[in-house]
Enzyme design. Sequence first.
Site, short mmCIF file in Angstrom:
data_model
loop_
_atom_site.label_atom_id
_atom_site.label_comp_id
_atom_site.label_asym_id
_atom_site.label_seq_id
_atom_site.Cartn_x
_atom_site.Cartn_y
_atom_site.Cartn_z
N THR A 112 0.82 -1.21 0.00
CA THR A 112 0.00 0.00 0.00
C THR A 112 0.86 1.27 0.00
O THR A 112 1.75 1.41 0.83
CB THR A 112 -0.90 -0.03 1.26
N GLU A 113 0.55 2.15 -0.91
CA GLU A 113 1.23 3.45 -1.02
C GLU A 113 2.74 3.32 -1.19
O GLU A 113 3.50 4.18 -0.77
CB GLU A 113 0.90 4.35 0.19
N LEU A 114 3.14 2.21 -1.81
CA LEU A 114 4.56 1.98 -2.11
C LEU A 114 5.43 1.86 -0.85
O LEU A 114 6.62 2.14 -0.87
CB LEU A 114 5.09 3.11 -3.01
#
Lengths: 392, 396
Positions: A145-147
Site C-alpha cells: 500500500t502506497e509503495l
Amino acid sequence: MPSVCLYLQTHQPYRLKNFSIFDIGQNHDYFDTPANKNYLERITRKSYLPTNKLLLELIRQHRGKFKVALGLSGVLLEQLEESFPAVIEGFQKLTATGCCEILGETYHHSLAYLYSPSEFQTQVAMHNRKIKKLFNIQPKVFRNTELMLNNQMAKQVEGMGYQGILGEGADYILGWRSPNFVYQAKDGGKTKLLLRNYQLSDNISFRFSCRDWNEWPLTAGKFAAWIKDNQGRGEVINLFMDYETFGEHQWEETGIFEFLKNLPGEILKYPENNFQNPAEVIKLYKPKAELDFPNIVTWADTERDLSAWLGNKMQQEALQKIYSLENAIKETKNKKLLNTWRKLQTSDHFYYMCVKWFADGDVHKYFSPYESPYDGYITFMNIFNDLKLQLK
Amino acid sequence: MKVLMFGWEFPPFNSGGLGVACYGLSKALAKQGVEVLFVLPKKINCQVDFCRLIFADKNPIDAEKILKAAYLSPDIYGKITQGLFAGRGLIDEVKRYALLARAIAKRESFDIIHAHDWLCYPAGMAAKEVSGKPLIAHIHATEFDRTGGRGLNEQVYAIEKEGFSKADKIMAVSNFTKQKVVKHYGINPEKIAVVHNGLDLQQTAQKFYNSLNLGGFKKKFKIVLFLGRLTLQKGPDYFLLAAKKVLQKNPNVYFVMAGAGDLEAQLINSAIDLGIADKVIFTGFLRDENLTKIYQLADLYVMPSVSEPFGLTALEALGHGAPAIISKQSGVSEVIKNCLKVDFWDIDQMAAKILAVLQYPTLHQTLSRNGQTEVQNITWDNSAKTCLDVYNSVLG
C-alpha cells in the site's frame, strides 16, 4: 538500453457514511453505498473506461512493444464487479494480450503490514485468489500500500513467493545514486527493488496540467526526449502513478489522453528504448547495489514516509483500535463482521484524518468525503465503537 | 498617515466584539506607524497609550449604560433609556453623534476617515462632508445579522445603506459579510475589501488552568460553553436544544451560558421547560479575569450563531485552548480549519459533535492543540496590514 516500466495503481475505498454517536448501537450500516457508487460512476466514466480502451489500442497498435503493469485493489475490484463490470472486462482484455502484468498487494489496500503479520499475509492471499479468479494470473512482483517499503518487507515478500517489490526512489535513500537501476535491500534476501523515478512520474501525474510549470505544455515528444537523456545513466525508468491520473486527476480537457496516446510511439522512436513490465525488468537487469531502507518509505507527500497515515494521534489511535479487535473478530467466525472489519482497515480512512493539509492539502482533500480530518476521526471512532458493541 | 476613526464603544466599556475589534485594530495600526484619533460618542473613563481618544460628548449622563444598550434594537433601547433622558432614542443618539463629529472634523487634521458600523456612519459621513477626506465604512454586523432578516429596522437599514454608498471603500470582517452587503444592499463587490479580525494574544497570556479544579467538579463533569449576547443572532436557543440531546446521552455535562441579552428570561424558561435547568448555568456578562477563567474552564466552546459576521469569541476560545464547534454561518469559519463546523439549525449534528469531543480524548486534545497553534497566526497585525493597504489604495 533504457527500459520504461509503466505501472498504474488503481484503488477506491468503501467510504464511510456519516455515522453519528446517536447511531451507535442503533444500526450497523457503515458504508455509504450510494456515494461510493457515485464516485465510482464518475471515475469509471472519466478515467477507467476511456483509459482501458486507449491502453488496449496502444498494445495492439505497437504489436506487443507497449506494456503496462497494473495494481488493482481487491476492494475496488469488488465494487466494480457489483456496479461496473465493463471495467473488469476492460482489465481482462488488457491482461489477455500478455502485455499487461498485475502486481500483488493487500486485498484491502491496508496498512496491515505494520500491525499484524498474519492479517497481512491473509489479505495478500485474498488478493491473489481474486486476481487468479478474474485474470488467471499469479502476481510475481509485489507492491505494498502506497509503495511502502523497508528492508524487512523485502525479505518477507521473498518468503511469500515474490521476486521483486516496488518502492519509492526517495532522495534520502538513494543519495547520489540513480533510481534508474534495479537494486536490492539490505538484509532483504534476493528480492529485487524497482524504485520510482518520482521526477519523471510526477511530471505526468502532478505537473501535467500545471500552467506555472516551465515545461508546460508537456508533449509526448518532449517526455520521450527526457527518457532518452537518461541513456547510459540507467537501465530502467520506473514511471509509477495512480491510474486515475488519466482522466480524473488530470481531466480529459488537459490533453492527458492525447499525451498517453502518443507516448509509446514517441518513446519507441528511439530504437534503443523499450517497454518492460516489472517481472521482465527483474529478469533483464542485475541489481546494481544494496540499499538500506531501515524505516518505511512511501510515495506520499514531500516526506515520503508514513506521516500521511500515522502522523497524528487521531490516526495512530484509530489504527491501533481497529487492529485491537483482530482476535475478538476472528473468534466470532462471523464472515460479515470479518469482512466489515477488513474494509475498515483500508488506508484511505486514516489518510482522511491527516491534518497536514496546509501544504500538501489538496491531495489529501481529494475524494475525501469529510469536511475536515476531525470529522473523519469522529465517524471512524463511532463506527469502531458500534463494531465493538457487536462483539459483546 | 493620520486616521480619524469613529467608534461607539471601547473596552472596558463594551458589550461585545465591536469594542474589542476597535481596540485591537487601532492598537495594531499604531504599531504600523498610523496615527489614530479614536472618537467615542461619550466620555468614559478609559485611557490607552497607542492612540488619542476624543470624546464627542464630554459630559454625558450614564454613558456606560447607554453604550452597552446599543446592540439592542432601537425599540428596546428606547425602553431602557426612558426616564434617563427625555425621549431620546438610539437613532437620536446616532444623529447627535454626527453633529458633534462635524465639529471634531473641523478642528482636527487627518488624511482619512474610518467609521465602524451604522452607529458611526452618520458621524463618518458628516466628517467627510466637512473635510472632503475619503471615508471607509467598516462593517462588523449588518441589520440582517442582528435580526435574522425578520423585523428589520427601516431606519437602521437606511443608515447602513447610505453609509455604504457614501463611503469610498467598505471593509467587511469576512467574505460572509461581504456577500450580505452585496446581496441585501446592492453594493458592487469591488467596493468591498475583506479585513478579517484578529486575536489579541495578550488576552490569552494569563493562565488559570491549575487553580480551576472547582473542588473536584471537573473530574466528574464536562463544561460546554456558550459565550455571547443572549440574542437571536447568536443562536442561544439552538445551544439549549443541543444541550438537551447531549444530556440524554451523557448526563455528566454542564452547559454554561455566559452573556447578557434580551432573550435571557426566555432562555431560562426554555431550560426549565426542557427539563435541563439543573445543568444549565447562566453567568451574566463576563469580562477580564472572569472571561479568561470561563474559557479555560470550558472543555468545549460552541458558537451556534444564526448569522455571525465574524465571531471573535471563537478565536478567543481557541486561543485559550478550548476546542470549538462553530456555525458554518459565520465569518470565522473562513479563517479557522482546526475546529468542527455545523449548520446552526442542525441540532442533531451539533449534539453529536459535542458528544464526540467530550467522549474522545484524542480528538479533544488534537483539536485543542492544533486550534491553539492556528490562532497564533490570526493576529491584529495582519488585519492592520490589510487595512493599511486599503487606506493606501483609497488615498492613491
